[in-house]
Design an enzyme around this catalytic site. Structure first.
Site, PDB file in Angstrom:
ATOM      1  N   ASP A 180       5.425   0.277   3.492  1.00  0.00           N
ATOM      2  CA  ASP A 180       5.622  -0.975   4.226  1.00  0.00           C
ATOM      3  C   ASP A 180       5.473  -2.160   3.274  1.00  0.00           C
ATOM      4  OD1 ASP A 180       2.912  -1.126   3.730  1.00  0.00           O
ATOM      5  OD2 ASP A 180       2.321  -0.569   5.761  1.00  0.00           O
ATOM      6  N   TYR A 182      -6.063   0.984   8.425  1.00  0.00           N
ATOM      7  CA  TYR A 182      -7.115   1.253   7.446  1.00  0.00           C
ATOM      8  C   TYR A 182      -8.480   0.859   7.993  1.00  0.00           C
ATOM      9  CZ  TYR A 182      -3.358   2.214   4.185  1.00  0.00           C
ATOM     10  OH  TYR A 182      -2.257   2.763   3.569  1.00  0.00           O
ATOM     11  N   GLU A 191       5.803   9.730   3.410  1.00  0.00           N
ATOM     12  CA  GLU A 191       5.455   8.394   2.913  1.00  0.00           C
ATOM     13  C   GLU A 191       4.583   8.484   1.658  1.00  0.00           C
ATOM     14  OE1 GLU A 191       4.106   4.028   4.616  1.00  0.00           O
ATOM     15  OE2 GLU A 191       3.502   5.805   5.747  1.00  0.00           O
ATOM     16  N   ASP A 241       0.801  -1.232   0.000  1.00  0.00           N
ATOM     17  CA  ASP A 241       0.000   0.000   0.000  1.00  0.00           C
ATOM     18  C   ASP A 241       0.828   1.274   0.000  1.00  0.00           C
ATOM     19  OD1 ASP A 241       0.605  -0.642   2.859  1.00  0.00           O
ATOM     20  OD2 ASP A 241      -0.513   1.211   3.194  1.00  0.00           O
TER      21      ASP A 241
END
Length: 497
Positions: free
Chosen positions: A92, A241, A478, A89
């Site tokens: 990570d 999430y 990120e 995603d």
């Protein structure tokens, strides 16, 4: 009369000053022109190329981001199913299907709306979509009455700083079922498969048919077994999430895409029975209300069908909450003109909302439609200008003259919060760094990342236009698949204009 030396000196100084002023004015205009005219075609190509850097599974020989290698080849083994493929995603090594499916829906929508302006990038966009849908099909069809929704224990993964190629954390498999429902993740997965079925309808009818058939099954599951996947899976998906907005928006969104793909009125009847009338000023992987309304309002504008008037009104109410000069605006803007919604990865909201205003602007232009926010007239140009300003800001037309797309422009983020990018590649360092071996040398260092994740858009600057380029500040540094997925459409529009 002869001029005094003092007068001559003053005249010389004035002449020099005026020449300096002309020079600086010219320099400013030249620099402003350079900064003010981003290369949208280059940015479009890079925004799509980024997805190759997020790939999980066995990589093809056509892989262009060559510092990545095969990873996650045993994904699904713990449940005796094949769940290889898909995308990580963000920074990570976890596969979270909720944001991955949203990413797929947005890439598909962008391709449907703007494919004609993509040129040679249309094929690359289709490849990026298919990498996701091949995986989502596995998740939806491997086991009857069960939808697999993620691979990799996020809590274990986040304790490590290691390359995806070296993963030694447990690759837990997560799913929802009739007894542990997940209407949100199922609705989003159905939306992704239905939207993608339209992308491949002409190019690959057999694949398109499989996508649509699977979308119908998954949507039926979402509608029949109601519940939030956050409740069923807890710490496997929260707080990462969580479905914070509930699942009604995904039922609306999924049904809207099934209706677009099938024209089956039963989906419209379902939508009308939902009572999903929540007002909103945001659009994201979590909250789909605004996206569904723009999608449904397409029929009100392009087909002049009064059945869809309520969705048009809701879409315009959303836009009035976004526009900076609207009396009902609830959207903050930075001094440099960037939409600012939330401090954690703000650019995800910017790209998603920009997609909606760009696309609604497209529908308005096709029908010469206008509307009002209070006493403020809104035209298609109003929306397109705002969309362009947001895209331009991301590409470097901002107070820092910094591009927030990695590898685009001359000054872009060098220390992104991304495991694969920050650690030496397998080719340059064949031995594993282990779970925590990467922290000291590669996470906490001030050195730039050794591998460039071309096209990645980061979380972005704060509400004062400041950006620190600090790997440890994941809210700013990120990248994520859903940030990029939503900007592909607006970039294609601008590249083709």
């Amino acid at each position: 009369t002869k001029l005094s030396h003092i007068q001559l000196g003053i005249m010389a100084l004035q002449r020099a000053a005026s020449l300096c002023l002309v020079f600086f004015s010219f320099t400013f205009l030249f620099w402003g022109t350079v900064q003010g005219n981003p290369n949208y075609g280059d940015a479009l190509a890079k925004s799509i190329l980024f997805f190759q850097g997020q790939r999980s599974g066995r990589l093809p020989t056509s892989q262009q981001i060559t510092w990545r290698s095969n990873s996650g080849l045993s994904d699904g083994l713990l449940a005796n199913v094949d769940l290889t493929g898909g995308y990580y995603d963000a920074g990570d090594n976890v596969k979270f299907n909720f944001p991955m499916a949203f990413t797929t829906t947005m890439l598909s929508w962008g391709t449907l709306e703007y494919g004609g302006r993509m040129g040679s990038e249309l094929q690359n966009a289709s490849i990026a979509i298919r990498w996701a849908t091949d995986y989502l099909l596995k998740c939806a069809t491997a086991t009857p009455n069960r939808l697999y929704v993620g691979v990799g224990d996020p809590n274990a993964d986040h304790k490590c700083w290691e390359r995806p190629e070296d993963m030694d954390t447990v690759r837990s498999v997560y799913s929802v079922s009739t007894s542990n429902p997940g209407s949100d993740v199922a609705g989003e997965t159905a939306a992704a498969l239905a939207a993608a079925s339209l992308v491949f309808r002409t190019a690959d009818p057999k694949y398109s048919s499989l996508l649509l058939k699977t979308a119908k099954t998954v949507m039926q599951f979402a509608m029949q077994y109601r519940g939030a996947y956050s409740d069923s899976l807890g710490p496997a998906v929260c707080p990462f999430y969580c479905s914070y907005s509930g699942y009604k928006d995904e039922l609306l969104w999924g049904a809207a895409w099934l209706f677009r793909a099938t024209n089956n009125v039963s989906y419209l009847n379902f939508i009308n029975s939902l009572g999903a009338n929540d007002a909103t000023d945001i659009f994201s992987w979590d909250n789909k209300f605004a996206g569904a309304r723009v999608l449904l309002s397409r029929r009100a504008l392009l087909d002049n069908d009064k059945t869809y008037e309520p969705f048009r009104q809701q879409a315009e109410d959303f836009i009035c909450r976004i526009l900076p000069n609207s009396p009902s605006s609830s959207t903050q803007y930075t001094p440099g003109g960037l939409m600012f919604k939330l401090s954690a990865s703000n650019l995800q909201y910017v790209t998603s909302i920009t997609f909606l205003i760009s696309t609604y602007g497209k529908y308005m232009a096709a029908t010469k439609h206008t509307f009002n926010c209070g006493n403020v007239l809104v035209t298609s140009s109003t929306l397109r200008n705002l969309a362009k300003k947001q895209v331009d800001y991301i590409l470097g037309v901002n107070p820092l003259n910094k591009s927030y797309m990695v590898g685009y422009g001359t000054d872009y983020p060098k220390r992104i919060h991304h495991r694969g990018s920050s650690l030496p590649s397998l080719a340059s360092h064949p031995l594993s760094f282990g779970c925590d071996g990467g922290f000291q040398s590669f996470f906490y260092t001030a050195n730039p990342n050794p591998n460039i994740l071309t096209g990645a858009i980061v979380g972005g600057p704060n509400q004062n236009d400041a950006y620190s380029d600090d790997r440890t500040d994941y809210s700013q540094s990120e990248p994520a698949t859903y940030i990029n997925a939503a900007i592909v459409g607006p970039l294609a529009y601008l590249a083709g204009s």
